[in-house]
Each structure stands twice: as structure tokens, then as C-alpha cells.
Design an enzyme around this catalytic site. Structure first.
Site, PDB file in Angstrom:
ATOM      1  N   GLY A  56     -41.014   1.171  50.097  1.00 54.63           N
ATOM      2  CA  GLY A  56     -39.677   0.787  50.518  1.00 54.63           C
ATOM      3  C   GLY A  56     -39.514   0.644  52.010  1.00 54.63           C
ATOM      4  CB  SER A 169     -35.186   1.284  42.275  1.00 51.50           C
ATOM      5  OG  SER A 169     -34.067   0.883  43.039  1.00 51.50           O
ATOM      6  CB  THR A 230     -38.578  12.111  42.377  1.00 54.50           C
ATOM      7  OG1 THR A 230     -37.902  12.495  43.599  1.00 54.50           O
ATOM      8  CG2 THR A 230     -38.948  13.333  41.602  1.00 54.50           C
TER       9      THR A 230
HETATM   10  C1  LIG Z   1     -34.318   2.607  52.506  1.00 56.39           C
HETATM   11  C2  LIG Z   1     -35.196   3.020  51.368  1.00 56.39           C
HETATM   12  C3  LIG Z   1     -35.751   2.050  50.554  1.00 56.39           C
HETATM   13  C4  LIG Z   1     -36.573   2.416  49.479  1.00 56.39           C
HETATM   14  N1  LIG Z   1     -37.132   1.441  48.717  1.00 56.39           N
HETATM   15  C5  LIG Z   1     -37.973   1.786  47.701  1.00 56.39           C
HETATM   16  C6  LIG Z   1     -38.627   0.794  46.924  1.00 56.39           C
HETATM   17  O1  LIG Z   1     -38.484  -0.410  47.160  1.00 56.39           O
HETATM   18  N2  LIG Z   1     -39.432   1.202  45.910  1.00 56.39           N
HETATM   19  C7  LIG Z   1     -39.666   2.522  45.631  1.00 56.39           C
HETATM   20  O2  LIG Z   1     -40.423   2.855  44.712  1.00 56.39           O
HETATM   21  N3  LIG Z   1     -39.070   3.499  46.373  1.00 56.39           N
HETATM   22  C8  LIG Z   1     -38.246   3.152  47.391  1.00 56.39           C
HETATM   23  N4  LIG Z   1     -37.654   4.141  48.150  1.00 56.39           N
HETATM   24  C9  LIG Z   1     -37.875   5.565  47.785  1.00 56.39           C
HETATM   25  C10 LIG Z   1     -38.978   6.220  48.608  1.00 56.39           C
HETATM   26  O3  LIG Z   1     -40.225   5.608  48.367  1.00 56.39           O
HETATM   27  C11 LIG Z   1     -39.068   7.730  48.283  1.00 56.39           C
HETATM   28  O4  LIG Z   1     -39.410   7.880  46.914  1.00 56.39           O
HETATM   29  C12 LIG Z   1     -37.761   8.458  48.541  1.00 56.39           C
HETATM   30  O5  LIG Z   1     -37.162   7.983  49.727  1.00 56.39           O
HETATM   31  C13 LIG Z   1     -37.966   9.980  48.677  1.00 56.39           C
HETATM   32  O6  LIG Z   1     -38.801  10.290  49.766  1.00 56.39           O
HETATM   33  P1  LIG Z   1     -38.220  10.824  51.186  1.00 56.39           P
HETATM   34  O7  LIG Z   1     -37.286  11.932  50.889  1.00 56.39           O
HETATM   35  O8  LIG Z   1     -39.432  11.212  51.977  1.00 56.39           O
HETATM   36  O9  LIG Z   1     -37.509   9.652  51.807  1.00 56.39           O
HETATM   37  C14 LIG Z   1     -36.831   3.790  49.222  1.00 56.39           C
HETATM   38  C15 LIG Z   1     -36.256   4.760  50.056  1.00 56.39           C
HETATM   39  C16 LIG Z   1     -35.465   4.408  51.120  1.00 56.39           C
HETATM   40  C17 LIG Z   1     -34.866   5.471  51.999  1.00 56.39           C
END
Ligand SMILES: Cc1cc2nc3c(=O)[nH]c(=O)nc-3n(C[C@H](O)[C@H](O)[C@H](O)COP(=O)(O)O)c2cc1C
Length: 343
Positions: A56, A169, A230
Site C-alpha cells: 500500500g 481491504s 493483519t
Molecule cells: C495508506 C495505506 C494504504 C494501504 N494500502 C494497502 C493495500 O493496497 N493493500 C494491502 O494489502 N494493505 C494495504 N494497507 C495496509 C498495510 O499493508 C498494513 O497491513 C496496515 O497498515 C497495518 O500495518 P501498520 O500498522 O504498520 O501500518 C495500507 C495501509 C495504509 C496506511
């Protein structure tokens, strides 16, 4: 600065960085310190560090070499959909600084699989494993949803080391409806026939725990190489700063994400490869996930708050934690707290 504008600027500077080999090398010398204790081989792939970039952030694979220079041991690009799509209306990305968290409703904005394929092809293979995270187009009707994944896999196969099927998502209407054992079984049984590359399932933290474990066990039974737990959460009770749309990430989901991971690991550790993501913001937290059974971990939100040298620090501190535990390799730490529980 508006969060999405800052994001676009960040990605374009990292894309510029990798267009200058000299500069990329200089940044690599500063940020990409290697620690032999962190190296491991998983599914036949060499991981110099267990810390990876979560999906993402680099939706269109614009900065793939830069992620390696910043110290990541692997990176996941996407989610990519078969056709380009604009995503949801803006504003759709919000910081919650007090909670060191992010809320996003991007909706798989991306340039589509052909553009991503062309971009990666110029640089693949990389010196680290590259994952491609797959999503469905918003316009694809639900009854044809699984076909999007079967279109993506053969197209992207020659330019990635592993795949991730993203059914979790919260920003594509109907997507989480596919997170049921019947669809998961149909998807993985066929997907694993279409490619020899490892395929992971990325799951949501918002279902009942026993149901989540069933989803994961079904995927593994149907040939998945592992689970990524997750994605973001739509549990808006986690903060009173939340909007009523989009997914929460960062410190706010740390404990929720950990407990979902832990429940999955209680069932599947030792039987499949587990990757933990959600609220990881320190080497200690990464180490806790690894000891709970994660072979690898991923970060997104903490990188936004901590900045580009964050991964260098995580690698250094994680290597110290491994050595302080009297271990010779990070791989000996995987599942260590599970084994202690079992003794
Ligand atoms: C702005 C943004 C866009 C994201 N887009 C995707 C995506 O396209 N596909 C996906 O599997 N996860 C996506 N995620 C989720 C992240 O990969 C991750 O699972 C989630 O943010 C939790 O991790 P963190 O707490 O370290 O951010 C996105 C997260 C954020 C913040």
C-alpha cells in the site's frame, strides 16, 4: 502538508533516488547495514532482514530499489488490480498523530497490472524478495471477483518472488465478503495450480477469532504458503479521533493485530509461514511478533512517523536483541515464546 500530498512527494523522491545509481549506493551505505544474525532463507528466498515493507505504500512499484537501500529485507508492492483505477474520492488519507496512527480509504488507486509489470521488469530480479499484492477492481462484479486474481497471477508471475491475495481491504465494497472459507478454498486451490511462486493470504483483524483461524487454515489446506496478519481495522471504537470510513493502522491496532496473529500462530505455527503486520513500531515489538511465531514482519505506519532511517534502527536493535538472547540467528527466535508456553 496534506497527508496524501506528502505521500506522493515521498514516493517520487524515492523513485528519483533509484534513478541515480551513485546516490542509491550512497544511501545504501548509510541505511542498509547488514547483520548476519538477521539473515534467513525462507521458501527458498534469501531474506537479509526479517523487516519488510507492507503493501500500500508503493502501490505502483515506483521505488523498489530504494526500499532495499533503506534496509528492508523484502518489500510488497500493490495492491495492484487488473485495470488501472482512480480509487476513492479525496480526501482519503488522514494522520492521527496523537495516536501515531493513520486512517485510509484509498480504495486500490493504482495504474493497473500492465504498468506495474513494465516498471518492475526493468529492475527484476532485485537483491531482495519482492512480493506483489493482488486486489480486485472495484468495477468487477462480485460474481466475477475471483477471476481478477486469476488474471493477475499469470501476468505478474515473471516479475515477483511471491504473491499476496488481499481479501481484507475495507475500502473496496464487497471485498471482505470473499473472506469466507468457500471462496478462499476455491481461490487458493486454483491459484496454486497457476503458479509455482508462493502465495500468501492477507487477512483482516475484524472477524471473530475462531472464524479468522478457520479462514487461514482453509487457505493453508488449499495450498497457501502462508498468512499475512493483519490488514487495517474498521473498529472505530479504538479511538474517538476516527472517521466512520476507511481502515485504521499504526499504534491503534497494535494489540488487536497482535492478538489476531497470536491466535493464528497458536493453530498454524510450524505448519506454514506466518508474517505479522499491524502497529509494529520498534525492534522490541518486531521481536515479540517473531517470538510469537512470525518468520517475517512488515511495517507501514511507523515508517511514516519515524522517517527513512527507521529501518536502519530496527535492524540494528533487532540484531542486538537476538544476540542478547544468546541466539546465533533470528531463525532460532521464531516461535520461541510459543515453545515456552508449550513446555
Ligand atoms: C495508506 C495505506 C494504504 C494501504 N494500502 C494497502 C493495500 O493496497 N493493500 C494491502 O494489502 N494493505 C494495504 N494497507 C495496509 C498495510 O499493508 C498494513 O497491513 C496496515 O497498515 C497495518 O500495518 P501498520 O500498522 O504498520 O501500518 C495500507 C495501509 C495504509 C496506511
Amino acid at each position: 502538508m496534506d497527508a496524501e500530498r506528502a505521500h506522493t512527494l515521498g514516493i517520487s523522491s524515492l523513485a528519483r533516488l533509484q534513478s541515480s545509481p551513485k546516490l542509491l549506493h550512497a544511501v545504501g551505505k548509510i541505511a542498509n547495514k547488514r547483520y548476519p544474525v538477521l539473515h534467513q532463507e525462507i521458501l527458498g528466498l534469501p531474506f537479509a532482514s526479517p523487516i519488510g515493507l507492507a503493501a500500500g505504500l508503493d502501490k505502483n512499484a515506483e521505488a523498489i530499489e530504494s526500499w532495499g537501500a533503506l534496509g528492508f529485507g523484502f518489500a510488497e508492492v500493490g495492491s495492484v488490480t487488473p485495470l488501472a483505477q482512480p480509487g476513492n474520492d479525496k480526501p482519503r488519507l488522514f494522520r492521527i498523530p496523537k495516536e501515531r496512527s493513520i486512517q485510509n480509504a484509498m480504495g486500490f488507486n493504482n495504474e493497473g497490472m500492465d504498468a506495474m509489470h513494465e516498471r518492475i521488469k526493468e529492475r527484476f530480479p532485485l537483491h531482495y524478495p519482492l512480493g506483489v499484492n493482488l486486489g480486485k477492481n472495484k468495477a468487477t462484479p462480485m460474481e466475477k471477483a475471483l477471476d481478477d486474481y486469476f488474471t493477475l497471477i499469470p501476468r505478474m508471475e515473471e516479475v515477483c518472488d511471491y504473491f499476496v491475495i488481499n481479501l481484507s481491504s475495507p475500502n473496496t465494497p464487497g471485498l471482505r465478503e470473499l473472506e469466507n472459507p468457500k471462496s478462499i478454498k476455491a481461490l487458493f486451490s486454483r491459484a496454486t495450480q497457476e503458479t509455482d511462486k508462493p502465495i500468501f493470504l492477507k487477512i483482516s483483524p475484524d472477524n471473530q477469532i475462531h472464524y479468522t483461524v478457520e479462514q487461514c487454515a482453509t487457505a493453508v489446506g488449499a495450498g497457501a504458503s502462508g498468512i499475512i496478519a493483519t490488514n487495517t481495522s474498521i473498529d472505530y471504537s479504538l479511538t474517538n479521533e476516527a472517521k466512520d470510513f476507511g481502515g485504521l493502522s499504526g499504534a491503534l491496532i497494535k494489540e488487536k493485530s497482535f492478538s489476531v496473529f497470536d491466535a493464528i500462530a497458536a493453530e498454524l505455527y510450524g505448519k506454514t509461514i506466518l508474517i505479522s503486520v499491524g502497529g509494529i513500531d520498534s525492534a522490541a515489538e518486531a521481536y515479540r511478533r517473531i517470538k510469537a511465531g512470525a518468520s517475517l514482519v512488515q511495517v507501514y505506519s511507523a515508517l511514516i512517523y519515524e522517517g527513512p532511517l527507521f529501518i536502519r534502527r530496527l535492524n540494528k536493535e533487532l540484531a542486538e536483541l537476538v544476540e542478547m538472547s544468546g541466539l546465533t540467528s533470528i531463525s532460532e527466535a521464531i516461535g520461541l515464546s510459543r515453545n515456552e508456553v508449550n513446555l
